[in-house]
Design a protein around this motif. Structure first.
Motif, PDB file in Angstrom:
ATOM      1  N   GLN A 140       0.851  -1.189   0.000  1.00  0.00           N
ATOM      2  CA  GLN A 140       0.000   0.000   0.000  1.00  0.00           C
ATOM      3  C   GLN A 140       0.887   1.240   0.000  1.00  0.00           C
ATOM      4  O   GLN A 140       2.010   1.199   0.501  1.00  0.00           O
ATOM      5  N   HIS A 144      -1.799   9.045   5.362  1.00  0.00           N
ATOM      6  CA  HIS A 144      -2.502   8.386   6.467  1.00  0.00           C
ATOM      7  C   HIS A 144      -4.008   8.392   6.199  1.00  0.00           C
ATOM      8  O   HIS A 144      -4.682   7.359   6.340  1.00  0.00           O
ATOM      9  N   LYS A 145      -4.528   9.556   5.810  1.00  0.00           N
ATOM     10  CA  LYS A 145      -5.970   9.688   5.563  1.00  0.00           C
ATOM     11  C   LYS A 145      -6.440   8.724   4.478  1.00  0.00           C
ATOM     12  O   LYS A 145      -7.440   8.025   4.639  1.00  0.00           O
ATOM     13  N   LYS A 146      -5.694   8.662   3.390  1.00  0.00           N
ATOM     14  CA  LYS A 146      -6.067   7.777   2.277  1.00  0.00           C
ATOM     15  C   LYS A 146      -6.006   6.314   2.712  1.00  0.00           C
ATOM     16  O   LYS A 146      -6.921   5.533   2.435  1.00  0.00           O
ATOM     17  N   MET A 148      -6.280   5.073   5.671  1.00  0.00           N
ATOM     18  CA  MET A 148      -7.310   4.756   6.667  1.00  0.00           C
ATOM     19  C   MET A 148      -8.679   4.571   6.019  1.00  0.00           C
ATOM     20  O   MET A 148      -9.571   3.973   6.611  1.00  0.00           O
ATOM     21  N   GLN A 149      -8.857   5.053   4.804  1.00  0.00           N
ATOM     22  CA  GLN A 149     -10.118   4.854   4.083  1.00  0.00           C
ATOM     23  C   GLN A 149     -10.221   3.445   3.496  1.00  0.00           C
ATOM     24  O   GLN A 149     -11.302   2.985   3.166  1.00  0.00           O
ATOM     25  N   GLU A 150      -9.072   2.774   3.404  1.00  0.00           N
ATOM     26  CA  GLU A 150      -9.051   1.407   2.877  1.00  0.00           C
ATOM     27  C   GLU A 150      -9.221   0.443   4.057  1.00  0.00           C
ATOM     28  O   GLU A 150      -8.260  -0.110   4.580  1.00  0.00           O
ATOM     29  N   VAL A 151     -10.491   0.210   4.461  1.00  0.00           N
ATOM     30  CA  VAL A 151     -10.774  -0.536   5.691  1.00  0.00           C
ATOM     31  C   VAL A 151     -10.352  -2.005   5.638  1.00  0.00           C
ATOM     32  O   VAL A 151     -10.252  -2.654   6.677  1.00  0.00           O
ATOM     33  N   TYR A 156      -4.701   0.081   7.707  1.00  0.00           N
ATOM     34  CA  TYR A 156      -5.894   0.285   8.536  1.00  0.00           C
ATOM     35  C   TYR A 156      -5.912  -0.723   9.687  1.00  0.00           C
ATOM     36  O   TYR A 156      -6.151  -0.374  10.840  1.00  0.00           O
ATOM     37  N   ASN A 160      -5.520   0.048  13.775  1.00  0.00           N
ATOM     38  CA  ASN A 160      -6.540  -0.366  14.739  1.00  0.00           C
ATOM     39  C   ASN A 160      -5.979  -1.309  15.798  1.00  0.00           C
ATOM     40  O   ASN A 160      -6.350  -1.222  16.968  1.00  0.00           O
TER      41      ASN A 160
END
Length: 183
Positions: A140, A144-146, A148-151, A156, A160
């Motif tokens: 990947q 970070h934002k992008k 974190m959208q890929e759950v 991601y 978590n």
């Protein structure tokens, strides 16, 4: 190019000596102070009795882990590198010291390229681009934002897991504190 490793090597000499190690024939005291300021260690140095002449001790035993890291970062910055590589440079630090170093890195990354190798994901959250490695391959890439959208992504899931682990550690600390109050 300059490198700061997880366990920086400091020599049995003064803070000034350790910052300008290897380039002491062309740097000035002002350069040392500027690099120390960039590395968020200057104010600490001024609080010591001998300032920049304070002895670090063999392998930096007279200093905390965060202080050693920041002196090593100052040593790297005094060379005015175009690229700074940090290899797990914040992994052994407490959260407050890590935040100080992250602030330092964020400041200096405006003028140089910083490559951070880290397992602690809070270290890389503000990076422009994060590369996630798995089985020796990049699986990947993105902010970070992008990521974190890929759950269903590796990043991601790692974030978590670290958040859950930190929460469990906090819960254990709170339980220990409550048990001590009840004793």
């Amino acid at each position: 190019m300059a490198l700061v490793s997880q366990e920086p090597i400091l020599f049995d000499g003064s803070i000034s000596y350790n910052i300008k190690y290897g380039c002491d024939d062309w740097v000035t005291d002002k350069d040392v102070e500027e690099a120390a300021s960039q590395a968020n260690i200057h104010d600490f140095i001024l609080t010591t009795e001998k300032g920049y002449n304070t002895l670090c001790g063999a392998r930096g035993v007279a200093l905390s882990g965060g202080q050693k890291q920041r002196i090593a970062i100052a040593r790297a910055l005094i060379r005015k590198p175009k690229i700074l590589i940090l290899d797990e440079a914040t992994s052994a630090l407490d959260a407050a010291t890590e935040r100080d170093i992250q602030d330092t890195l964020h400041k200096i990354s405006q003028n140089i390229s910083v490559i951070i190798i880290a397992h602690r994901l809070s270290t890389v959250q503000r990076a422009n681009k994060i590369f996630v490695l798995s089985d020796k391959k990049i699986v990947q890439a993105g902010s970070h934002k992008k990521l974190m959208q890929e759950v269903d992504g590796v990043y991601y899931n790692l974030v978590n897991k670290q958040i859950l682990h930190e929460k469990e550690d906090d819960d254990e600390e709170n339980d220990d504190e409550n048990n001590n109050k009840n004793d």
